[in-house]
Design an enzyme around this catalytic site. Structure first.
Site, PDB file in Angstrom:
ATOM      1  N   TYR A  24       0.802  -1.225   0.000  1.00  0.00           N
ATOM      2  CA  TYR A  24       0.000   0.000   0.000  1.00  0.00           C
ATOM      3  C   TYR A  24       0.836   1.277   0.000  1.00  0.00           C
ATOM      4  O   TYR A  24       0.288   2.368  -0.071  1.00  0.00           O
ATOM      5  CB  TYR A  24      -0.968   0.000   1.203  1.00  0.00           C
ATOM      6  CG  TYR A  24      -2.098  -0.966   0.996  1.00  0.00           C
ATOM      7  CD1 TYR A  24      -1.846  -2.301   0.740  1.00  0.00           C
ATOM      8  CD2 TYR A  24      -3.420  -0.548   1.028  1.00  0.00           C
ATOM      9  CE1 TYR A  24      -2.863  -3.196   0.519  1.00  0.00           C
ATOM     10  CE2 TYR A  24      -4.450  -1.442   0.815  1.00  0.00           C
ATOM     11  CZ  TYR A  24      -4.164  -2.758   0.558  1.00  0.00           C
ATOM     12  OH  TYR A  24      -5.183  -3.639   0.331  1.00  0.00           O
ATOM     13  N   LYS A  76       2.045 -15.606   3.500  1.00  0.00           N
ATOM     14  CA  LYS A  76       2.178 -16.518   2.361  1.00  0.00           C
ATOM     15  C   LYS A  76       3.672 -16.778   2.241  1.00  0.00           C
ATOM     16  O   LYS A  76       4.310 -16.444   1.237  1.00  0.00           O
ATOM     17  CB  LYS A  76       1.595 -15.822   1.113  1.00  0.00           C
ATOM     18  CG  LYS A  76       1.557 -16.668  -0.120  1.00  0.00           C
ATOM     19  CD  LYS A  76       0.387 -17.636  -0.172  1.00  0.00           C
ATOM     20  CE  LYS A  76       0.485 -18.516  -1.387  1.00  0.00           C
ATOM     21  NZ  LYS A  76      -0.471 -19.632  -1.396  1.00  0.00           N
ATOM     22  N   ASP A  81      -4.284 -18.342   2.051  1.00  0.00           N
ATOM     23  CA  ASP A  81      -5.329 -19.073   1.311  1.00  0.00           C
ATOM     24  C   ASP A  81      -6.030 -20.090   2.214  1.00  0.00           C
ATOM     25  O   ASP A  81      -7.250 -20.247   2.166  1.00  0.00           O
ATOM     26  CB  ASP A  81      -4.778 -19.718   0.027  1.00  0.00           C
ATOM     27  CG  ASP A  81      -3.354 -20.234   0.159  1.00  0.00           C
ATOM     28  OD1 ASP A  81      -2.781 -20.147   1.260  1.00  0.00           O
ATOM     29  OD2 ASP A  81      -2.814 -20.730  -0.853  1.00  0.00           O
ATOM     30  N   ASP A 117      -6.614  -6.578   4.471  1.00  0.00           N
ATOM     31  CA  ASP A 117      -7.710  -5.904   3.774  1.00  0.00           C
ATOM     32  C   ASP A 117      -8.688  -6.936   3.234  1.00  0.00           C
ATOM     33  O   ASP A 117      -9.905  -6.858   3.440  1.00  0.00           O
ATOM     34  CB  ASP A 117      -7.111  -5.053   2.638  1.00  0.00           C
ATOM     35  CG  ASP A 117      -8.139  -4.164   1.977  1.00  0.00           C
ATOM     36  OD1 ASP A 117      -9.325  -4.231   2.351  1.00  0.00           O
ATOM     37  OD2 ASP A 117      -7.762  -3.407   1.063  1.00  0.00           O
ATOM     38  N   ASP A 148     -12.796  -8.437   4.844  1.00  0.00           N
ATOM     39  CA  ASP A 148     -14.098  -8.452   4.162  1.00  0.00           C
ATOM     40  C   ASP A 148     -14.752  -9.820   4.348  1.00  0.00           C
ATOM     41  O   ASP A 148     -15.957  -9.925   4.585  1.00  0.00           O
ATOM     42  CB  ASP A 148     -13.930  -8.149   2.661  1.00  0.00           C
ATOM     43  CG  ASP A 148     -14.062  -6.668   2.362  1.00  0.00           C
ATOM     44  OD1 ASP A 148     -13.724  -5.852   3.249  1.00  0.00           O
ATOM     45  OD2 ASP A 148     -14.504  -6.306   1.249  1.00  0.00           O
TER      46      ASP A 148
HETATM   47 MG    MG Z   1     -11.280  -3.207   2.289  1.00  0.00          MG
END
Ligand code: MG
Ligand code: NAI
Length: 331
Positions: free
Chosen positions: A125, A176, A209, A233, A237
């Site tokens: 980011y 990961k 994953d 992020d 969700d």
């Molecule tokens: Mg988001």
């Protein structure tokens, strides 16, 4: 003491849910003063302001920032996200993104209760990279991920401190490491070193994953999860989807060193599809405000607001806000 709160209602349903959150905060009796900042997509379209350095300097004077949501369909993607949300996270050093998830995942009969600690100032980011020969068949795009020992360690340390105060005292690192071997190794080594300082806290590691499977099939295994900016992020969700939905998912962008204000906001966006209909659930904004109260040291008030949000609510945005405020006042 009166807490000085900067309020950024933002766009779409942002101002609607923020008004209800403030209504519920008022019901706790905690003394706050609020100052509205007109920022977001609508403001950008009006006069081009996204977040100027002078506005940022103003925001620094507050004890906390309460944000609704920003983003408008008329503004190209990334303009407000990078210019406002990410700028606040980076400039105010809001290095922890804390998102709690409690509820019953679809198909389960036992509730889960875990917290994701997402690194909030590094990773992919930071905007490292660029584009060459744009629009041609030889186009090249690179997007780097920046991971510093300091940034990774302070995030992991925060997760262990948080877990030490919780009943289960368990931290899972999600990454990961099998593919992202450079950054993954830094995260893994730092995690193991910090873990050694907390012998009473259990640890685990999941590839991101696999974590997606466990979020759906076995969310009960988690207590505190610590992870990188991008994985956090995406995972949060999914966390929202298995924990009662986007209407109740809260989040806090914290500067635990308290060198400036922290920022509290629901996970959801500006939901232009339901703006003005009264369908926006203000609970996510109310729970974000509860975290703000806790961070300001108003522990009892924070507890009362969270308790008010446990039983289900129904009705329009303002009816839900009124009901939660009534429960808080009575509690
Ligand atoms: Mg988001
Ligand atoms: P969104 O979260 O705004 O909406 C997704 C879906 O969830 C929509 O169907 C919406 O009606 C529903 N929804 C969202 N919040 C709700 C609530 N409180 N109660 C009931 N239903 C709710 O995500 P979307 O549509 O991808 O983005 C819309 C705009 O918001 C975009 O401009 C986006 O960039 C921005 N955005 C801003 C965020 C922020 O301010 N932190 C976070 C996510 C998106």
């Amino acid at each position: 003491m009166t807490h000085k709160i900067a309020v950024i209602g933002g766009d779409g349903i942002g101002p609607e849910v923020t008004a209800e959150a403030l209504k519920v905060v008022q019901a706790t009796g905690v003394a706050i003063s609020t100052t509205d900042f007109d920022l977001g997509g609508a403001r950008f379209l009006k006069d081009g302001e996204i977040l100027s350095d002078s506005t940022l300097a103003e925001l620094r004077k507050f004890d906390a920032i309460l944000l609704g949501a920003v983003g408008s369909p008329d503004v190209p993607p990334g303009v407000i996200e990078r210019g406002l949300l990410l700028k606040m996270r980076f400039e105010l050093d809001l290095y922890i993104n804390q998102r709690p998830f409690a509820g019953m995942a679809p198909g389960h009969t036992k509730p889960h209760d875990f917290i994701v600690i997402r690194e909030n100032t590094e990773g992919p980011y930071v905007g490292e990279g660029g584009v060459l020969r744009r629009g041609t068949p030889q186009e090249v795009a690179t997007q780097g991920s920046v991971n510093t020992r300091m940034g990774v360690e302070r995030c992991i340390r925060y997760a262990f401190e948080l877990a030490a105060k919780r009943e289960r005292k368990h931290v899972t690192l999600v990454h990961k490491t099998n593919v992202l071997t450079f950054s993954g190794n830094l995260w893994e080594r730092t995690f193991n070193e910090v873990a050694a300082e907390y012998p009473g806290t259990g640890t685990a590691y999941n590839h991101v994953d696999a974590a997606c499977i466990y979020f759906v099939q076995d969310p009960h295994r988690y207590d505190v999860i610590v992870t990188d900016n991008l994985f956090g992020d995406i995972l949060t969700d999914l966390g929202g989807a298995v924990s009662g939905g986007i209407g109740v998912a809260s989040s806090a962008n914290l500067n635990p060193a308290r060198t400036g204000p922290s920022m509290f906001e629901p996970v959801h966006g500006s939901a232009p599809d339901i703006v003005g209909t009264g369908k926006a659930n203000p609970t996510a904004a109310v729970l974000s405000a509860a975290h703000m109260l806790e961070f300001l040291g108003e522990f009892r008030a924070a507890e009362r607001v969270r308790a008010a949000c446990v039983a289900p609510t129904s009705g329009s945005t303002s009816e839900v806000g009124d009901e939660l405020a009534r429960r808080v006042a009575a509690g």
